[in-house]
Structures are given as structure tokens and as C-alpha cells.
Design a protein around this motif. Structure first.
Motif, PDB file in Angstrom:
ATOM      1  N   ALA A 129       9.737  12.415  -2.135  1.00 52.37           N
ATOM      2  CA  ALA A 129       8.619  12.811  -2.953  1.00 52.37           C
ATOM      3  C   ALA A 129       7.482  11.585  -2.993  1.00 52.37           C
ATOM      4  CB  ALA A 129       8.760  13.004  -4.486  1.00 52.37           C
ATOM      5  N   ASP A 130       6.194  12.285  -2.111  1.00 53.47           N
ATOM      6  CA  ASP A 130       5.116  10.816  -2.119  1.00 53.47           C
ATOM      7  C   ASP A 130       4.290  11.273  -3.341  1.00 53.47           C
ATOM      8  OD1 ASP A 130       3.153   9.631  -1.650  1.00 53.47           O
ATOM      9  OD2 ASP A 130       2.458  10.223   0.360  1.00 53.47           O
ATOM     10  N   GLU A 131       4.652  10.169  -4.487  1.00 53.40           N
ATOM     11  CA  GLU A 131       4.064  10.497  -5.696  1.00 53.40           C
ATOM     12  C   GLU A 131       2.776   9.099  -5.853  1.00 53.40           C
ATOM     13  OE1 GLU A 131       4.738  12.070  -9.102  1.00 53.40           O
ATOM     14  OE2 GLU A 131       6.607  13.203  -8.710  1.00 53.40           O
ATOM     15  N   SER A 157       1.024  -1.356  -0.128  1.00 54.88           N
ATOM     16  CA  SER A 157      -0.076   0.085   0.271  1.00 54.88           C
ATOM     17  C   SER A 157       0.780   1.356   0.083  1.00 54.88           C
ATOM     18  CB  SER A 157      -0.794  -0.068   1.341  1.00 54.88           C
ATOM     19  OG  SER A 157      -0.300   0.012   2.448  1.00 54.88           O
ATOM     20  N   GLY A 158       0.337   2.297  -0.144  1.00 49.72           N
ATOM     21  CA  GLY A 158       0.970   3.706  -0.207  1.00 49.72           C
ATOM     22  C   GLY A 158       1.601   3.883   1.192  1.00 49.72           C
ATOM     23  N   ALA A 159       0.638   3.727   2.031  1.00 45.80           N
ATOM     24  CA  ALA A 159       1.108   3.957   3.465  1.00 45.80           C
ATOM     25  C   ALA A 159       2.204   3.009   3.916  1.00 45.80           C
ATOM     26  CB  ALA A 159      -0.092   3.752   4.448  1.00 45.80           C
ATOM     27  N   GLU A 160       2.222   1.942   3.660  1.00 49.39           N
ATOM     28  CA  GLU A 160       3.348   1.027   3.925  1.00 49.39           C
ATOM     29  C   GLU A 160       4.559   1.351   3.123  1.00 49.39           C
ATOM     30  OE1 GLU A 160       2.813  -2.986   2.606  1.00 49.39           O
ATOM     31  OE2 GLU A 160       4.618  -3.774   3.588  1.00 49.39           O
TER      32      GLU A 160
HETATM   33  N1  PMP Z   1       0.217   9.212   0.003  1.00 48.91           N
HETATM   34  C1  PMP Z   1      -0.641   9.696  -0.869  1.00 48.91           C
HETATM   35  C2  PMP Z   1      -0.565  11.127  -1.431  1.00 48.91           C
HETATM   36  C3  PMP Z   1      -1.943   9.341  -0.936  1.00 48.91           C
HETATM   37  O1  PMP Z   1      -2.723  10.099  -1.855  1.00 48.91           O
HETATM   38  C4  PMP Z   1      -2.329   8.229  -0.310  1.00 48.91           C
HETATM   39  C5  PMP Z   1      -3.773   7.638  -0.447  1.00 48.91           C
HETATM   40  N2  PMP Z   1      -4.821   8.403  -1.009  1.00 48.91           N
HETATM   41  C6  PMP Z   1      -1.209   7.376   0.436  1.00 48.91           C
HETATM   42  C7  PMP Z   1       0.044   7.990   0.436  1.00 48.91           C
HETATM   43  C8  PMP Z   1      -1.735   6.365   1.312  1.00 48.91           C
HETATM   44  O2  PMP Z   1      -2.097   5.129   0.319  1.00 48.91           O
HETATM   45  P1  PMP Z   1      -2.855   3.747   0.623  1.00 48.91           P
HETATM   46  O3  PMP Z   1      -4.230   4.192   0.784  1.00 48.91           O
HETATM   47  O4  PMP Z   1      -2.556   2.921  -0.501  1.00 48.91           O
HETATM   48  O5  PMP Z   1      -2.093   3.438   2.069  1.00 48.91           O
END
Ligand code: PMP
Length: 443
Positions: free
Chosen positions: A256-258, A126-129
Motif C-alpha cells: 500500500a502506497d500511503e 522521500s516517498g519515491a525512495e
Molecule cells: N506516492 C504517492 C501516493 C504520492 O502522492 C507521492 C507524492 N505526491 C509519492 C509517492 C512520491 O513522494 P515524494 O514526492 O516524497 O518522492
């Protein structure tokens, strides 16, 4: 998407229809209420520019499942690659017996992300991970602990990323205590900071970082090059390069959080490319794999290799199905010219929304890049956020067969994230329905 899925909006029942109402009752009885839903309709099929529901209604998709199905839902190359992979093997764990797909995705990320220096990648779910892992890597590299994030930031819902996310309700409220050593700096927000220059806004942020954290304690600065959940905030020109340069000068890892902006979404492969910013680490997810769960951290080899062996990983990270999907997604973006397509979508949407704005003083700002476009809604003649209006327009659009999302710290931003596989006709019709929704809420 199956070949017969019509690329046409069609409502055959009220929205929601009877089968969706039934399923929603089952959802309410079986699913934790903490998991909310934007629309009360249940999907059965999607692709191109539409989503079809269980009652046979077909919606124009201006959401892409929150910026995920950039190449379209069930995109043909993705379907084929995943089918091939699912028949070969579904999982071995890359940390046990590795497989080529993972390596090929890492190679593709190293090639496509900004900068031509030597890079390494690591894959997650996931993005958060992935954001969490970028922090682990930056801390291992710098031997420092502090992390700086920005006002309006969104980085996820795990403990560390909740601390990094700005907005309390609904993302954080009641879920503390949060991870320590996370500090917040002001963001360049041209509509609300009276358009101070990027350089000035960066100077303000850097002063706060230096005075309240201290470069010597700082492992990483993490920033979305265009903020997503915070309201599609495009910082003033020069803001990102100045922050990035300060990080370089001070031995701080610039991340950079892309997750939302990456993979062609903004009319460049990555949003950093618009200003030639080369991050030390870049975090990707969402659009990377056509809807399968995959995320990544990519960056400078010396930073990425700071972790000891087996310090990073996870059972499912870089799952073979997700890797097959990612390779097919990247091929689709490159072969079908989707970076350019995102630019075309911007040129279609922005003038139409600006025209709407000229006739409607409730639209305070039209902004975004590529196929990541938003309008910020305010009370007429002021810059006071109007979240109720955003909700009313979104609900009216939903009932008329258009999927549209809201966002923003103040909840007053309507955001548009169409799949790049949508036709101009559907996009134009979606905008007409939106115009009608604005008229309806003006009564
Ligand atoms: N970073 C950004 C910029 C996001 O837009 C998101 C999700 N909206 C996340 C992190 C988290 O991603 P995830 O929901 O897959 O954990």
C-alpha cells in the motif's frame, strides 16, 4: 508558526504582490524551469490554517504543502522536538553510529500501521525512495521481478517510480527509458467506470495480471488505497480487499502506497483501515514528520528481513531531526485527536460541495475521505473532463487568498487537503471563496 500569526485571510496587495514578483524573477533566473510552482507567491510564515507571503498577504491553506503539514506548519510539539534535537546532534548516519530516535519511529510505525503481526520498518527521505525500497524488499523476498501498478497511479519521479507512475505529461515525457518489469492494471474508478462493483473491477484487474504478467513472475502489487495525484480516486468497496486477498493467495507482496493518504489524512490513521485491509508492506512519507523530509517502509517481519545486511539504507535516511519531528507529529495526532478531526472536516466539506454540485452541472463528482476531498469538473451534461475550468477556478481562488491544488490524469480535479489544525471558520470561508470562484468562471 509564531504566536502572532493571525488565523485570518487578509490580502494587503494584489496577488502576487511586488516582493513576490521580484522573487519570481530571481527564481526564473536561478532555478531550473523544470521545477514549477502552483502559485506565484513566496511564503515567509505558516501555521494553523494559513500561509503568509512576503508581501504580508495571508492565505487560507487548503493544500498543506501537498498533504504534508497534516498537524499544521511549525506545529508546537514539532518545533520543540526539532529544536531540542538540533542542539544535540544533527547527523551521525544511522548506518554508522545509530541513535534512539530512529528506533522509536520504527517502533511507532510498527504499532500504528494496519495489522498486529510482527513488523519491521526502514526509514528513507522521500516517498519515491521508500517506494523503490519496497520494491527491492519485495523482490528479495519473492525472488521474482515483476511489479504491477494501476491506471492513474502516482508513485514518484525517480527512474523506477516514473515507470510506476501512469501520467506521461509532466512526470515522464522525454525522461525515458524507464525501468523494466512494470505492468499496469485497470483501477476501480466509480465515477468513470459506471460504478461497477469493487469485486467486478478487481476481477478485471486480476484477469489482466494473470494473463499478461503471471503470478509466478510477480513480486509486488503496489496501490494507493485512495489515488492522490491521479485524481483522489476512491475505489469501489471491496476492490482493495479482493486485490489484497489475491496477492496473499499467490505469494505476491501487497504494497500500500500511503504516502499521501497516511497519518490521519483520510479520517483513519491509514486509508487501508477503512476496509480492514492489512498490507504486507506499507509505504509512508509526507504527513509522517510535520514537514521534515522522512519516509518509511513498514511491514511483515519475514518480508522486511529478506534483504541481506547493508542491502538497504542511505546517508540521510531517518535523519535525527526528521525522526524527532515524526515522534512529535505522531504524539500530536494521538493527543489532539486528529483522526477524528479529519472526519469532522469531511462532514463539513462534503455536504457544502454537494450543495455546490446540485446547483452547478460542471461538478461531475464530489469524493474523498476525511481531509482528502476533491471535485471532478466536466463539461455540463457530459463526463468530458474540463481541465481549463479546474485551472480557472484554482487561479481565481489563489487571487482571492485561498491555496488550492489541482490533480487528476485529465487535470480536471480540484483537491482539498487542509491541515487538520485549520479552524472551521477558515475552512468555511475557503469554501465560500471557492463557491465565488465557480460563479466567476460561469460568467
Ligand atoms: N506516492 C504517492 C501516493 C504520492 O502522492 C507521492 C507524492 N505526491 C509519492 C509517492 C512520491 O513522494 P515524494 O514526492 O516524497 O518522492
Amino acid at each position: 508558526m509564531t504566536a502572532h500569526l493571525q488565523q485570518r485571510r487578509e490580502l494587503v496587495t494584489a496577488v502576487p504582490g511586488p516582493r513576490s514578483i521580484e522573487l519570481m524573477a530571481r527564481k526564473d533566473a536561478a532555478v531550473a524551469q523544470g521545477i514549477g510552482t502552483t502559485m506565484p507567491v513566496f511564503a515567509v510564515e505558516a501555521g494553523g490554517g494559513v500561509v503568509k507571503d512576503v508581501d504580508g498577504n495571508t492565505f487560507i491553506d487548503l493544500g498543506s504543502g501537498i498533504a504534508v503539514t497534516t498537524v499544521g506548519n511549525s506545529a508546537p510539539r514539532v518545533v520543540e522536538a526539532v529544536q531540542r534535537q538540533v542542539e544535540s546532534f544533527t547527523h551521525t548516519c544511522f548506518m554508522v553510529t545509530p541513535y534512539e530516535g530512529y528506533v522509536a519511529v520504527a517502533e511507532a510505525l510498527n504499532r500504528l500501521t494496519p495489522g498486529d503481526h510482527e513488523k519491521r520498518s526502514a526509514l528513507f527521505n522521500s516517498g519515491a525512495e521508500a517506494v523503490e525500497n519496497a520494491i527491492k524488499i519485495a523482490r528479495a523476498h519473492t525472488k521474482r521481478q515483476a511489479v504491477v501498478v494501476f491506471d492513474h497511479a502516482y508513485h514518484g519521479r525517480t527512474n523506477l517510480t516514473m515507470a510506476m507512475t501512469a501520467k506521461s505529461m509532466p512526470y515522464k515525457s522525454g525522461f525515458g527509458p524507464f525501468a523494466p518489469e512494470v505492468y499496469r492494471a485497470p483501477m476501480s474508478y466509480p465515477y468513470r467506470d459506471h460504478a461497477v462493483s469493487g469485486a467486478e473491477a478487481a476481477r478485471d484487474a486480476i484477469t489482466i495480471i494473470e494473463k499478461q504478467v503471471g503470478a509466478a513472475n510477480l513480486a509486488a502489487v503496489v496501490i494507493e488505497p485512495i489515488q492522490g495525484e491521479g485524481g483522489f480516486i476512491v475505489p469501489a468497496d471491496g476492490f482493495l480487499p479482493a486485490i489484497s486477498q489475491w496477492c496473499t493467495d499467490n505469494g505476491v507482496v501487497f504494497v500500500a502506497d500511503e504516502v499521501q493518504t497516511g497519518f490521519a489524512r483520510t479520517g483513519a490513521m491509514f486509508a487501508c483501515d477503512h476496509e480492514g485491509v492489512v498490507p504486507d508492506l506499507i509505504v509512508t512519507a509526507k504527513g509522517i514528520a510535520g514537514g521534515l523530509p522522512l519516509s518509511a517502509v513498514t511491514g511483515r517481519a519475514d518480508v522486511m528481513d529478506a534483504s541481506h545486511v547493508s542491502g538497504l539504507g542511505g546517508t540521510y535516511g531517518g535523519n535525527p531531526l526528521a525522526c524527532a519531528a515524526a515522534l512529535a507529529t505522531i504524539e500530536t495526532i494521538e493527543q489532539d485527536g486528529l483522526v477524528a478531526r479529519a472526519g469532522e472536516i469531511e462532514r463539513l466539506m462534503v455536504p457544502a460541495l454537494q450543495k455546490l454540485q446540485a446547483d452547478d452541472d460542471r461538478i461531475g463528482d464530489v469524493r474523498g475521505r476525511g481531509a482528502m476531498i476533491a471535485v471532478e469538473l466536466v463539461r455540463p451534461g457530459t463526463d468530458e473532463p474540463d481541465a481549463d475550468l479546474a485551472k480557472a477556478v484554482a487561479t481565481s481562488a489563489h487571487r482571492a487568498g485561498v491555496i488550492v491544488l489541482t490533480c487528476g490524469t485529465f487535470g480536471n480535479v480540484l483537491r482539498f487537503l487542509p491541515p487538520l489544525s485549520i479552524s472551521d471558520e477558515l475552512l468555511t470561508e475557503g469554501l465560500q471563496i471557492l463557491t465565488h470562484a465557480f460563479e466567476e468562471t460561469n460568467a
